[in-house]
Design a protein around this motif. Structure first.
Motif, PDB file in Angstrom:
ATOM      1  N   UNK A 206      -1.034  -2.105  -4.439  1.00 18.26           N
ATOM      2  CA  UNK A 206      -1.202  -1.118  -5.514  1.00 18.26           C
ATOM      3  C   UNK A 206      -2.590  -0.489  -5.409  1.00 18.26           C
ATOM      4  N   UNK A 207      -3.452  -0.706  -6.389  1.00 17.72           N
ATOM      5  CA  UNK A 207      -4.807  -0.136  -6.348  1.00 17.72           C
ATOM      6  C   UNK A 207      -5.857  -1.219  -6.165  1.00 17.72           C
ATOM      7  N   UNK A 208      -5.531  -2.192  -5.330  1.00 20.24           N
ATOM      8  CA  UNK A 208      -6.467  -3.272  -5.053  1.00 20.24           C
ATOM      9  C   UNK A 208      -6.507  -3.568  -3.558  1.00 20.24           C
ATOM     10  N   UNK A 218     -10.937  -4.173  -6.664  1.00 22.03           N
ATOM     11  CA  UNK A 218     -10.271  -2.960  -7.154  1.00 22.03           C
ATOM     12  C   UNK A 218     -10.686  -1.692  -6.416  1.00 22.03           C
ATOM     13  N   UNK A 219      -9.751  -0.759  -6.351  1.00 16.78           N
ATOM     14  CA  UNK A 219      -9.999   0.559  -5.773  1.00 16.78           C
ATOM     15  C   UNK A 219     -10.119   1.563  -6.910  1.00 16.78           C
ATOM     16  N   UNK A 220     -11.117   2.391  -6.853  1.00 12.93           N
ATOM     17  CA  UNK A 220     -11.336   3.386  -7.900  1.00 12.93           C
ATOM     18  C   UNK A 220     -10.122   4.312  -8.019  1.00 12.93           C
ATOM     19  N   UNK A 221      -9.470   4.336  -9.169  1.00 15.77           N
ATOM     20  CA  UNK A 221      -8.228   5.089  -9.327  1.00 15.77           C
ATOM     21  C   UNK A 221      -8.408   6.584  -9.066  1.00 15.77           C
ATOM     22  N   UNK A 222      -9.527   7.117  -9.529  1.00 12.47           N
ATOM     23  CA  UNK A 222      -9.746   8.559  -9.397  1.00 12.47           C
ATOM     24  C   UNK A 222      -9.781   9.002  -7.938  1.00 12.47           C
ATOM     25  N   UNK A 223     -10.289   8.129  -7.061  1.00  6.88           N
ATOM     26  CA  UNK A 223     -10.397   8.472  -5.646  1.00  6.88           C
ATOM     27  C   UNK A 223      -9.537   7.541  -4.779  1.00  6.88           C
ATOM     28  N   UNK A 224      -8.466   7.032  -5.371  1.00 11.45           N
ATOM     29  CA  UNK A 224      -7.630   6.035  -4.709  1.00 11.45           C
ATOM     30  C   UNK A 224      -7.125   6.511  -3.347  1.00 11.45           C
ATOM     31  N   UNK A 225      -6.579   7.708  -3.279  1.00 13.05           N
ATOM     32  CA  UNK A 225      -6.020   8.203  -2.019  1.00 13.05           C
ATOM     33  C   UNK A 225      -7.096   8.361  -0.952  1.00 13.05           C
ATOM     34  N   UNK A 226      -8.261   8.877  -1.345  1.00 11.56           N
ATOM     35  CA  UNK A 226      -9.355   9.070  -0.385  1.00 11.56           C
ATOM     36  C   UNK A 226      -9.829   7.732   0.174  1.00 11.56           C
ATOM     37  N   UNK A 227      -9.965   6.749  -0.697  1.00  9.88           N
ATOM     38  CA  UNK A 227     -10.461   5.437  -0.259  1.00  9.88           C
ATOM     39  C   UNK A 227      -9.431   4.742   0.635  1.00  9.88           C
ATOM     40  N   UNK A 228      -8.151   4.843   0.267  1.00 10.34           N
ATOM     41  CA  UNK A 228      -7.105   4.252   1.096  1.00 10.34           C
ATOM     42  C   UNK A 228      -7.042   4.929   2.466  1.00 10.34           C
ATOM     43  N   UNK A 229      -7.201   6.249   2.495  1.00  7.99           N
ATOM     44  CA  UNK A 229      -7.219   6.981   3.766  1.00  7.99           C
ATOM     45  C   UNK A 229      -8.424   6.587   4.612  1.00  7.99           C
ATOM     46  N   UNK A 230      -9.562   6.372   3.947  1.00  8.26           N
ATOM     47  CA  UNK A 230     -10.763   5.924   4.649  1.00  8.26           C
ATOM     48  C   UNK A 230     -10.514   4.572   5.312  1.00  8.26           C
ATOM     49  N   UNK A 231      -9.863   3.680   4.581  1.00 11.00           N
ATOM     50  CA  UNK A 231      -9.543   2.355   5.113  1.00 11.00           C
ATOM     51  C   UNK A 231      -8.577   2.460   6.295  1.00 11.00           C
ATOM     52  N   UNK A 232      -7.514   3.245   6.150  1.00 16.80           N
ATOM     53  CA  UNK A 232      -6.527   3.371   7.220  1.00 16.80           C
ATOM     54  C   UNK A 232      -7.132   4.026   8.458  1.00 16.80           C
TER      55      UNK A 232
END
Length: 243
Positions: A206-208, A218-232
């Motif tokens: 989810x967002x973690x 936790x992953x910041x909800x406001x920038x969730x997609x950006x942070x997940x993309x950074x990780x991937x």
């Protein structure tokens, strides 16, 4: 990275020490500097394999920089030799000892940093260290390899470094931690007051981020997609490098 500076000028040695310290602080590359006021003093201390790079003044009292380098090359063909000089009129002599390059004195920061970056790539010495102060009565100075940091967070107004085998509180603010760590693509300011090392992320739920030790970050909800993309993106580049 082990570096020797040989120069009979006290002022020039201080300039080099200051610049090398700045390079270490700005890049996170651990630099251990030993300085010598003469070629004789250095050769008395020298052992093959002891130094990754040697910065040596050309013209010194006693044995010259070129002769010092010749003595080095009799026993060590792998260490990097850089000459410190007031001019570049010594090219033919530098070839004899396989010099890596030269720095015109007084040393220029940009020129030296470019050269040091080349040296670190050749030596393969990219061990990065996080510098902090232990938050207790000892105020012990810490130098922690980036590789050992799982994540950093704020709890009860204190900043904690979480490592595989221990967690410690430090005096630095989260912003000061970010200044050191976020230059490295492994780290992300994934949530307010938290910096995570992607190397220790087991999965995203989810967002973690679920860490290898099962901690939840936790992953910041406001920038969730950006942070997940950074990780991937980081994980993808890591896979490509391993192939």
């Amino acid at each position: 990275m082990q570096i020797a500076v040989i120069d009979d000028s006290v002022n020039d040695r201080k300039i080099m020490q200051s610049l090398l310290k700045s390079f270490s602080l700005e890049t996170g590359i651990n630099v251990d500097v030993s300085d010598f006021e003469s070629g004789e003093d250095f050769l008395h201390d020298f052992k093959p394999g002891k130094y990754d790079a040697i910065f040596c003044d050309i013209y010194m009292n006693g044995i010259s920089g070129i002769d010092t380098a010749k003595q080095i090359r009799l026993h060590d063909n792998t260490c990097i030799i850089v000459f410190l000089t007031m001019s570049n009129n010594f090219a033919s002599e530098s070839y004899e000892v396989n010099a890596f390059g030269y720095i015109i004195k007084p040393a220029d920061k940009e020129q030296l940093f470019r050269l040091l970056s080349r040296i670190t790539k050749i030596t393969g010495n990219r061990c990065l260290y996080f510098n902090a102060t232990l938050r207790d009565k000892s105020s012990l100075k810490l130098s922690i390899p980036f590789d050992n940091i799982m994540y950093i967070n704020i709890a009860n107004r204190k900043v904690y470094i979480h490592m595989p085998n221990e967690t410690v509180a430090i005096t630095e603010t989260i912003s000061q931690c970010a200044e050191q760590l976020l230059k490295d693509s492994r780290f992300s300011n994934c949530c307010k007051g938290i910096i995570v090392n992607f190397e220790y992320v087991s999965k995203i739920l989810n967002n973690d981020f679920i860490m290898n030790n099962n901690d939840t970050v936790p992953i910041r909800k406001r920038y969730s997609n950006d942070i997940k993309n950074q990780y991937m993106s980081y994980k993808l580049h890591s896979i490509i490098k391993e192939q």
